[in-house]
Write a protein that holds these residues in place. Structure first.
Motif, PDB file in Angstrom:
ATOM      1  N   GLU A  23      29.946  46.022  38.323  1.00  0.00           N
ATOM      2  CA  GLU A  23      29.802  44.608  37.989  1.00  0.00           C
ATOM      3  C   GLU A  23      30.752  43.795  38.868  1.00  0.00           C
ATOM      4  N   PRO A  24      30.429  42.525  39.093  1.00  0.00           N
ATOM      5  CA  PRO A  24      31.311  41.691  39.923  1.00  0.00           C
ATOM      6  C   PRO A  24      32.758  41.653  39.417  1.00  0.00           C
ATOM      7  N   THR A  25      32.939  41.622  38.102  1.00  0.00           N
ATOM      8  CA  THR A  25      34.310  41.617  37.551  1.00  0.00           C
ATOM      9  C   THR A  25      35.054  42.883  37.946  1.00  0.00           C
ATOM     10  N   ASP A  26      34.365  44.021  37.882  1.00  0.00           N
ATOM     11  CA  ASP A  26      35.002  45.283  38.241  1.00  0.00           C
ATOM     12  C   ASP A  26      35.333  45.332  39.732  1.00  0.00           C
ATOM     13  N   LYS A  27      34.484  44.723  40.552  1.00  0.00           N
ATOM     14  CA  LYS A  27      34.785  44.676  41.993  1.00  0.00           C
ATOM     15  C   LYS A  27      36.016  43.811  42.259  1.00  0.00           C
ATOM     16  N   VAL A  28      36.143  42.714  41.523  1.00  0.00           N
ATOM     17  CA  VAL A  28      37.330  41.862  41.680  1.00  0.00           C
ATOM     18  C   VAL A  28      38.580  42.626  41.244  1.00  0.00           C
ATOM     19  N   ILE A  29      38.497  43.324  40.112  1.00  0.00           N
ATOM     20  CA  ILE A  29      39.645  44.124  39.651  1.00  0.00           C
ATOM     21  C   ILE A  29      39.988  45.181  40.697  1.00  0.00           C
ATOM     22  N   TYR A  30      38.966  45.785  41.310  1.00  0.00           N
ATOM     23  CA  TYR A  30      39.203  46.791  42.343  1.00  0.00           C
ATOM     24  C   TYR A  30      39.955  46.176  43.531  1.00  0.00           C
ATOM     25  N   VAL A  31      39.489  45.021  44.005  1.00  0.00           N
ATOM     26  CA  VAL A  31      40.134  44.379  45.158  1.00  0.00           C
ATOM     27  C   VAL A  31      41.575  44.017  44.822  1.00  0.00           C
ATOM     28  N   VAL A  32      41.801  43.471  43.642  1.00  0.00           N
ATOM     29  CA  VAL A  32      43.168  43.140  43.219  1.00  0.00           C
ATOM     30  C   VAL A  32      44.035  44.398  43.180  1.00  0.00           C
ATOM     31  N   THR A  33      43.460  45.491  42.666  1.00  0.00           N
ATOM     32  CA  THR A  33      44.201  46.749  42.585  1.00  0.00           C
ATOM     33  C   THR A  33      44.575  47.258  43.971  1.00  0.00           C
ATOM     34  N   VAL A  34      43.641  47.209  44.901  1.00  0.00           N
ATOM     35  CA  VAL A  34      43.922  47.654  46.273  1.00  0.00           C
ATOM     36  C   VAL A  34      44.999  46.777  46.908  1.00  0.00           C
ATOM     37  N   LEU A  35      44.915  45.474  46.704  1.00  0.00           N
ATOM     38  CA  LEU A  35      45.928  44.578  47.265  1.00  0.00           C
ATOM     39  C   LEU A  35      47.301  44.842  46.653  1.00  0.00           C
ATOM     40  N   LEU A  36      47.328  45.078  45.348  1.00  0.00           N
ATOM     41  CA  LEU A  36      48.604  45.423  44.708  1.00  0.00           C
ATOM     42  C   LEU A  36      49.147  46.748  45.242  1.00  0.00           C
ATOM     43  N   GLY A  37      48.251  47.720  45.446  1.00  0.00           N
ATOM     44  CA  GLY A  37      48.670  49.006  46.006  1.00  0.00           C
ATOM     45  C   GLY A  37      49.238  48.855  47.408  1.00  0.00           C
ATOM     46  N   ALA A  38      48.608  47.993  48.200  1.00  0.00           N
ATOM     47  CA  ALA A  38      49.110  47.742  49.554  1.00  0.00           C
ATOM     48  C   ALA A  38      50.476  47.053  49.500  1.00  0.00           C
ATOM     49  N   ALA A  39      50.624  46.085  48.601  1.00  0.00           N
ATOM     50  CA  ALA A  39      51.909  45.396  48.462  1.00  0.00           C
ATOM     51  C   ALA A  39      53.003  46.359  47.986  1.00  0.00           C
TER      52      ALA A  39
END
Length: 165
Positions: free
Chosen positions: A59-75
Motif C-alpha cells: 500500500e502507498p502508506t507502507d511504501k512511505v514507511i519503507y522510504v522513511v525507514t531506509v532514510l533513517l537507516g542511512a542517517a
C-alpha cells in the motif's frame, strides 16, 4: 570478589588527560563496533526489500514507511561511521579530548536514529504481517522498552550512584 554496589571512587584513575582521552576513545570505538554490525545488517536488509516482487504490492502508506525507514537507516549509518571519520580527519592535531567528545555525541545521535529506524522497521513489518489496529500500540510498547533499556536505566544508575560521591 568485591561486593556489588557503590564503590569508593575518590581515588579515581591515575591518568593524564591524554591517557583518559585515549581510553575513552578506545571504549567508544568498541561500542560503535558492536552497534555498527547490527545497523549494517538492518540497513542491508532494508536496501534489498525494494527489489522483491512483494514490494510492488505494498500500500502507498507502507511504501512511505519503507522510504522513511531506509532514510533513517542511512542517517544512522552516517552518524555511526561519522565517529570514525571525525577521528580520522582531526587526528594529529592534538584534539583528542575534543574528538572524543564530538564522536561521543555522534554515537549518541546514531543510537537515537537507530531507535527511530528500528521503530519504523517494526511498524512496517508488523503492519504487513498482522494487518491489525494493535500494531501502533505494539510498536509503541517496544519503543518504550528500548527507551527504558537504552536511556532510562543508565540515567537512573548514573543518578543513583553519582549522588553518593
Amino acid at each position: 570478589m568485591a561486593p556489588l554496589g557503590p564503590r569508593d571512587t575518590s581515588q579515581g584513575r591515575h591518568e593524564s588527560p591524554e591517557e583518559r582521552a585515549d581510553r575513552r576513545w578506545n571504549e567508544l570505538l568498541q561500542e560503535v563496533r558492536v552497534i555498527q554490525t547490527g545497523v549494517q545488517i538492518l540497513f542491508a536488509f532494508l536496501l534489498t526489500v525494494v527489489f522483491t516482487p512483494r514490494f510492488a504490492t505494498l500500500e502507498p502508506t507502507d511504501k512511505v514507511i519503507y522510504v522513511v525507514t531506509v532514510l533513517l537507516g542511512a542517517a544512522t549509518t552516517g552518524a555511526l561511521i561519522g565517529t570514525v571519520t571525525f577521528h580520522r580527519l582531526v587526528t594529529g592535531h592534538r584534539l583528542k579530548p575534543e574528538t572524543v567528545m564530538w564522536a561521543s555525541r555522534l554515537a549518541l545521535l546514531g543510537i537515537i536514529l537507530l531507535l527511530a529506524t528500528v521503530a519504523s522497521a517494526l511498524l512496517l513489518i508488523l503492519r504487513i504481517a498482522l494487518h491489525n489496529s494493535a500494531v501502533p500500540w505494539i510498536v509503541t510498547g517496544l519503543v518504550a522498552w528500548f527507551v527504558i533499556c537504552w536511556f532510562v536505566l543508565p540515567a537512573s544508575v548514573l543518578r543513583h550512584y553519582s549522588s553518593k560521591d
